[in-house]
Enzyme design. Structure first.
Site, PDB file in Angstrom:
ATOM      1  N   ASN A   1       0.626  -0.992   0.241  1.00 29.63           N
ATOM      2  CA  ASN A   1       0.090   0.049   0.043  1.00 29.63           C
ATOM      3  C   ASN A   1       0.848   1.190   0.126  1.00 29.63           C
ATOM      4  OD1 ASN A   1      -1.792   2.157   0.443  1.00 29.63           O
ATOM      5  ND2 ASN A   1      -2.241   1.377   2.459  1.00 29.63           N
TER       6      ASN A   1
ATOM      7  N   LYS B   1       0.261   4.342  -0.442  1.00 30.63           N
ATOM      8  CA  LYS B   1      -0.330   5.597   0.294  1.00 30.63           C
ATOM      9  C   LYS B   1      -0.119   6.601  -0.572  1.00 30.63           C
ATOM     10  CE  LYS B   1      -0.023   3.203   4.657  1.00 30.63           C
ATOM     11  NZ  LYS B   1      -0.008   3.329   6.303  1.00 30.63           N
TER      12      LYS B   1
ATOM     13  N   HIS C   1      -9.618   1.194   5.048  1.00 27.42           N
ATOM     14  CA  HIS C   1      -8.153   1.426   5.797  1.00 27.42           C
ATOM     15  C   HIS C   1      -8.072   2.408   6.867  1.00 27.42           C
ATOM     16  CE1 HIS C   1      -4.160   2.710   6.434  1.00 27.42           C
ATOM     17  NE2 HIS C   1      -3.644   1.606   5.804  1.00 27.42           N
TER      18      HIS C   1
ATOM     19  N   GLU D   1      -6.671   4.815   8.004  1.00 24.73           N
ATOM     20  CA  GLU D   1      -6.453   6.213   7.457  1.00 24.73           C
ATOM     21  C   GLU D   1      -7.672   7.009   6.840  1.00 24.73           C
ATOM     22  OE1 GLU D   1      -2.780   5.605   5.495  1.00 24.73           O
ATOM     23  OE2 GLU D   1      -1.902   4.988   7.318  1.00 24.73           O
TER      24      GLU D   1
ATOM     25  N   GLU E   1      -5.052  -4.767  10.702  1.00 27.68           N
ATOM     26  CA  GLU E   1      -4.079  -3.636  10.839  1.00 27.68           C
ATOM     27  C   GLU E   1      -4.260  -3.198  12.085  1.00 27.68           C
ATOM     28  OE1 GLU E   1      -2.173  -2.767   6.529  1.00 27.68           O
ATOM     29  OE2 GLU E   1      -3.743  -1.172   7.164  1.00 27.68           O
TER      30      GLU E   1
ATOM     31  N   GLY F   1       2.756   2.403  10.801  1.00 22.05           N
ATOM     32  CA  GLY F   1       3.704   3.569  10.485  1.00 22.05           C
ATOM     33  C   GLY F   1       4.413   3.915  11.846  1.00 22.05           C
TER      34      GLY F   1
ATOM     35  N   SER G   1       3.830  -1.930  10.298  1.00 19.21           N
ATOM     36  CA  SER G   1       5.265  -2.006  10.540  1.00 19.21           C
ATOM     37  C   SER G   1       5.922  -3.324  10.002  1.00 19.21           C
ATOM     38  CB  SER G   1       5.506  -1.640  11.865  1.00 19.21           C
ATOM     39  OG  SER G   1       5.071  -0.260  11.952  1.00 19.21           O
TER      40      SER G   1
HETATM   41  P1  13P Z   1       3.225   0.675   7.710  1.00 26.85           P
HETATM   42  O1  13P Z   1       3.837  -0.837   7.100  1.00 26.85           O
HETATM   43  O2  13P Z   1       4.048   1.636   7.074  1.00 26.85           O
HETATM   44  O3  13P Z   1       3.145   0.439   9.048  1.00 26.85           O
HETATM   45  O4  13P Z   1       1.715   0.411   6.973  1.00 26.85           O
HETATM   46  C1  13P Z   1       0.995  -0.420   7.084  1.00 26.85           C
HETATM   47  C2  13P Z   1      -0.345  -0.032   6.345  1.00 26.85           C
HETATM   48  O5  13P Z   1      -1.126   0.592   6.748  1.00 26.85           O
HETATM   49  C3  13P Z   1      -0.817  -1.037   5.263  1.00 26.85           C
HETATM   50  O6  13P Z   1      -1.827  -0.539   4.653  1.00 26.85           O
END
Ligand code: 13P
Length: 249
Positions: free
Chosen positions: A9, A11, A95, A97, A167, A173, A212
């Protein structure tokens, strides 16, 4: 037998130039990945270019979201038919976010899921608890509520046509990965919850872990019985790290 899946992903990252470079390296490296399916989810605007570079390779692509509506006066939205037009295999829905920053409710996520499925794009449904929810002991209740909203609208059989990604929000992150045991516990909970409704669906659906994941911890996570791959953020922007993760089965 569930085929492992590693999805990147990206982002809101990248440029034409950096994405070309990243994809070239991935195409080369992915040739020797035998045990996992590989997917990347670029920002919408880079999907056509990504599709052009990846067609005919063993990497598929998807989007990071999809509109709840099919077409019409929805400024700034992207319809599933458009994703299909550019041969997206997957659409991430729900997601964290999107849920926390853009107000996607469980109902909106269920609607996006429905639209993706109806348009022939496989939804990648994200679920997961915040730190406060984990600390108050409500991880399972939160994950169950998020799944139930999708199942109430789409039926249990729709889960056979999706991918689930667990997740934990506190691990995204932050560099704070869930331990393999913590992740496995929630993955097993999800599978058991689904098994209560349909055993075959529960056994067949892939449940990815995200939060992560990196080149150093992927192997341990993927060794767990109910972890069928990963949804990778930061580490999916580095070709070597992402390929190492893809080779961690
Ligand atoms: P990170 O791997 O940067 O922690 O992000 C995970 C994520 O949100 C994948 O959708």
């Amino acid at each position: 037998m569930r085929k492992p899946l590693v999805a990147g992903n990206w982002k809101m990252n990248g440029s034409s130039e950096s994405i070309k470079k990243l994809l070239s390296a991935l195409i080369k490296g992915a040739k020797s990945v035998k045990n996992a399916e590989i997917a990347v989810c670029p920002p919408y605007i880079y999907i056509p270019g990504t599709a052009g570079m990846l067609s005919g390779t063993n990497i598929v692509w998807g989007s990071q979201n999809v509109a709840t509506e099919e077409s019409g006066a929805y400024t700034g939205e992207i319809a599933v038919s458009m994703l299909k037009d550019f041969k997206c295999t997957y659409a991430i829905v729900g997601h964290s976010e999107r849920r926390t920053l853009y107000g996607d409710t469980d109902q909106v996520v269920a609607d996006r899921f429905a639209r993706a499925l109806a348009g022939g794009v496989t939804p990648m449904l994200c679920v997961g608890e915040t730190l406060a929810e984990r600390e108050s002991g409500s991880t399972e209740a939160v994950v169950e509520r998020q799944l139930k909203a999708v199942i109430d609208k789409n039926g249990i059989q729709s889960i056979a046509k999706c991918v689930i990604a667990y997740e934990p929000v506190w691990a995204i992150g932050t560099g704070k990965t869930a331990s393999p045991e913590q992740a496995q516990d929630v993955h097993a909970f999800i599978r058991n919850y689904l098994a209560g409704q349909d055993m075959q669906v529960a056994n067949g659906v892939r449940i990815l872990y995200g939060g992560s994941v990196n080149a150093g911890n992927a192997k341990e996570l993927f060794a767990k019985a109910d972890i069928d791959g990963g949804l990778i953020g930061g580490a999916s922007l580095k070709a070597d790290d992402f390929l190492t993760i893809c080779n961690s089965f």
